[in-house]
Design an enzyme around this catalytic site. Structure first.
Site, PDB file in Angstrom:
ATOM      1  N   GLU A 131       9.542  18.806 -25.033  1.00 18.44           N
ATOM      2  CA  GLU A 131       8.929  19.077 -23.771  1.00 18.44           C
ATOM      3  C   GLU A 131       9.369  20.394 -23.163  1.00 18.44           C
ATOM      4  OE1 GLU A 131       5.956  17.569 -22.972  1.00 18.44           O
ATOM      5  OE2 GLU A 131       6.255  15.435 -23.948  1.00 18.44           O
ATOM      6  N   GLU A 174      -4.721  16.914 -12.135  1.00 17.58           N
ATOM      7  CA  GLU A 174      -5.051  17.270 -13.612  1.00 17.58           C
ATOM      8  C   GLU A 174      -6.491  17.454 -13.627  1.00 17.58           C
ATOM      9  OE1 GLU A 174      -2.643  15.749 -17.165  1.00 17.58           O
ATOM     10  OE2 GLU A 174      -4.177  14.440 -16.877  1.00 17.58           O
ATOM     11  N   LYS A 193       6.737  23.555 -15.148  1.00 20.28           N
ATOM     12  CA  LYS A 193       5.986  22.148 -15.013  1.00 20.28           C
ATOM     13  C   LYS A 193       5.365  22.164 -13.445  1.00 20.28           C
ATOM     14  CE  LYS A 193       4.800  17.538 -15.122  1.00 20.28           C
ATOM     15  NZ  LYS A 193       5.058  16.278 -15.928  1.00 20.28           N
ATOM     16  N   HIS A 236      -0.188  16.759 -27.283  1.00 17.64           N
ATOM     17  CA  HIS A 236      -0.386  15.396 -26.896  1.00 17.64           C
ATOM     18  C   HIS A 236      -1.281  14.602 -27.635  1.00 17.64           C
ATOM     19  CE1 HIS A 236       3.111  16.606 -24.517  1.00 17.64           C
ATOM     20  NE2 HIS A 236       3.491  15.223 -24.157  1.00 17.64           N
ATOM     21  N   LYS A 294       3.130  11.464 -11.832  1.00 15.10           N
ATOM     22  CA  LYS A 294       2.203  10.478 -12.710  1.00 15.10           C
ATOM     23  C   LYS A 294       3.179   8.980 -12.691  1.00 15.10           C
ATOM     24  CE  LYS A 294      -0.452  13.230 -15.761  1.00 15.10           C
ATOM     25  NZ  LYS A 294      -0.750  13.857 -17.079  1.00 15.10           N
ATOM     26  N   ARG A 327      -3.805  21.676 -15.368  1.00 11.26           N
ATOM     27  CA  ARG A 327      -2.545  20.738 -15.535  1.00 11.26           C
ATOM     28  C   ARG A 327      -2.652  19.924 -16.977  1.00 11.26           C
ATOM     29  NH1 ARG A 327       0.426  15.890 -11.962  1.00 11.26           N
ATOM     30  NH2 ARG A 327       1.736  15.259 -13.459  1.00 11.26           N
ATOM     31  N   ASN A 377      -0.582  18.831 -21.590  1.00  8.76           N
ATOM     32  CA  ASN A 377      -0.970  18.102 -22.790  1.00  8.76           C
ATOM     33  C   ASN A 377      -1.002  18.618 -24.101  1.00  8.76           C
ATOM     34  OD1 ASN A 377      -1.261  15.440 -21.241  1.00  8.76           O
ATOM     35  ND2 ASN A 377      -3.167  16.482 -20.552  1.00  8.76           N
ATOM     36  N   HIS A 386       9.162  10.106 -28.828  1.00 11.80           N
ATOM     37  CA  HIS A 386       7.963  10.899 -28.107  1.00 11.80           C
ATOM     38  C   HIS A 386       8.177  12.271 -28.659  1.00 11.80           C
ATOM     39  CE1 HIS A 386       5.019  11.941 -25.254  1.00 11.80           C
ATOM     40  NE2 HIS A 386       5.698  12.736 -24.852  1.00 11.80           N
ATOM     41  N   HIS A 414       0.487  11.969 -29.390  1.00  9.93           N
ATOM     42  CA  HIS A 414       0.154  10.459 -28.975  1.00  9.93           C
ATOM     43  C   HIS A 414      -0.223   9.550 -29.947  1.00  9.93           C
ATOM     44  CE1 HIS A 414       0.263  10.970 -24.347  1.00  9.93           C
ATOM     45  NE2 HIS A 414       1.563  10.669 -24.849  1.00  9.93           N
ATOM     46  N   ARG A 436       0.703  -1.192   0.062  1.00  7.91           N
ATOM     47  CA  ARG A 436       0.035  -0.166   0.128  1.00  7.91           C
ATOM     48  C   ARG A 436       0.756   1.258  -0.134  1.00  7.91           C
ATOM     49  NH1 ARG A 436      -4.008  -2.711   3.600  1.00  7.91           N
ATOM     50  NH2 ARG A 436      -5.430  -3.474   2.243  1.00  7.91           N
TER      51      ARG A 436
HETATM   52  N1  GLY Z   1       3.257  14.936 -18.985  1.00  3.55           N
HETATM   53  C1  GLY Z   1       2.256  15.789 -18.700  1.00  3.55           C
HETATM   54  C2  GLY Z   1       1.908  15.823 -17.110  1.00  3.55           C
HETATM   55  O1  GLY Z   1       2.640  15.287 -16.321  1.00  3.55           O
HETATM   56  O2  GLY Z   1       0.968  16.625 -16.604  1.00  3.55           O
END
Ligand code: GLY
Length: 355
Positions: free
Chosen positions: A179, A229, A219, A240, A137, A233, A237, A259, A244, A115
């Site tokens: 980025e 997000e 960021k 993206h 993330k 946030r 993107n 990427h 993507h 956990r």
């Molecule tokens: N890669 C975009 C973010 O971490 O929100």
């Protein structure tokens, strides 16, 4: 060493690992350290970890095969087994030494093991230094969907040492630059000296500490405001939604795109589509010029539109069946735009006209 950048109590240190990591570890009391790396980072980066690591706790090292194709639940099961064999308890620390795949998957394995045990990110690619390692993330791909399973949990710290950039092939280094240009576009800093020096990186060694500090600050400022997000946030993107889809289309081809290359195409198309909808992305043309200069980008056949559109319909940002893109209409100000298949076609036409 820079630790002026924080998300909640998760600091980002930018500078030599030998300064930052040892000092940080000295203030902690972990029962064990579990270092996750891949064959490449084990070979080129592991020996650069401070020798003193063992002074703080027993060190277990586990090495996996590199590559996005390994970022799945099967590999997680192997990592969890290894954590079990190492007797990792809840006071252990997981150290992710690698690029986005190691950081995302190692982070996910850490936050789910018993956990949740603490983890730190030691990004070794420019892409991970400026983006993937920052913001918490974690997760893996599932059933053909990138990052379908995962959670957002901030790492205990991020240690970014530009030394590792020397270990990267040229194309991988450029990949991370997309980025950085994105962060500069979002924050209205495309005309700044630091971004100019990045664009001239072939003629003189850029000041990576400055570039990373500025890029990461954009960021972290955004993630601090919206860690889950739910709002601003999503601005991160930019490029993206289309990017993507392009990355997925090329992934199994004989010329997969990095990427950064895919996101560069995405940013060019999306900022043009925004213009069609009377939204002006600040310094759009400058951004496009930089991206065309840094990346060798392919022509995209009109026949790809159907496949791309189908993939874009799966995008996580979509709502009520609409395909959405997010862009800045002023520094750090987000616009969300629903786009149509015909917008995509026009964006690709525009992009092809530049290549
Ligand atoms: N890669 C975009 C973010 O971490 O929100």
């Amino acid at each position: 060493m820079s630790a002026g950048i924080h998300i909640e109590d998760s600091p980002v240190f930018i500078g030599p690992l030998s300064d930052s990591l040892s000092v940080w570890l000295r203030s902690k009391n972990f029962s064990a350290v579990f270092v996750l790396s891949d064959n490449n980072t084990n070979r080129y980066c592991f020996s650069y970890l401070p020798k003193s690591l063992e002074d703080y706790a027993p060190v277990h090292s586990f090495v996996i095969e590199p590559g996005e194709s390994r970022k799945n639940l099967d590999t997680c099961a192997i990592i969890w087994s290894e954590m079990k064999n190492a007797g990792l308890d809840r006071k252990a620390l997981v150290v992710n030494l690698g690029g986005g795949v190691i950081g995302d998957m190692g982070g996910f394995c850490a936050v789910t093991w018993k956990r949740g045990v603490e983890f730190i990110q030691i990004p070794t690619t420019l892409l991970a230094m400026t983006d993937a390692a920052i913001g918490g993330k974690t997760g893996v791909d599932f059933d053909g969907i990138k990052n379908a399973v995962g959670v957002i949990r901030q790492p205990a710290a991020v240690f970014t040492d530009p030394f590792f950039l020397k270990t990267l092939p040229d194309r991988e280094l450029r990949s991370g630059m997309a980025e950085i240009f994105k962060h500069a576009a979002i924050s209205g800093e495309l005309s700044s000296g630091w971004i100019n020096s990045l664009a001239r990186f072939e003629s003189s060694e850029p000041d990576w500490i400055e570039i990373l500090t500025r890029s990461v600050s954009v960021k972290t400022d955004i993630v601090r405001k919206d860690p889950e997000e739910k709002g601003v946030r999503m601005l991160l993107n930019m490029g993206h939604t289309i990017g993507h889809a392009i990355e997925s289309v090329f992934i199994d081809s004989s010329h997969p795109l990095t990427h950064g290359e895919a996101i560069a195409v995405g940013m060019i198309c999306e900022s043009y589509i925004a213009q069609l909808h009377k939204i002006t992305v600040p310094d759009k043309d400058l951004l496009t010029d930089y991206l065309l200069k840094i990346f060798e980008l392919p022509q995209l056949s009109g026949e790809l539109t159907e496949t791309l559109w189908h993939l874009m319909l799966q995008d996580k940002k979509n709502a009520s069946g609409n395909v959405r893109i997010t862009l800045p209409d002023a520094p750090r100000s987000m616009r969300v735009l629903n786009i149509s298949r015909s917008d995509l076609e026009r964006g690709l036409e525009y992009y092809n006209s530049l290549i």
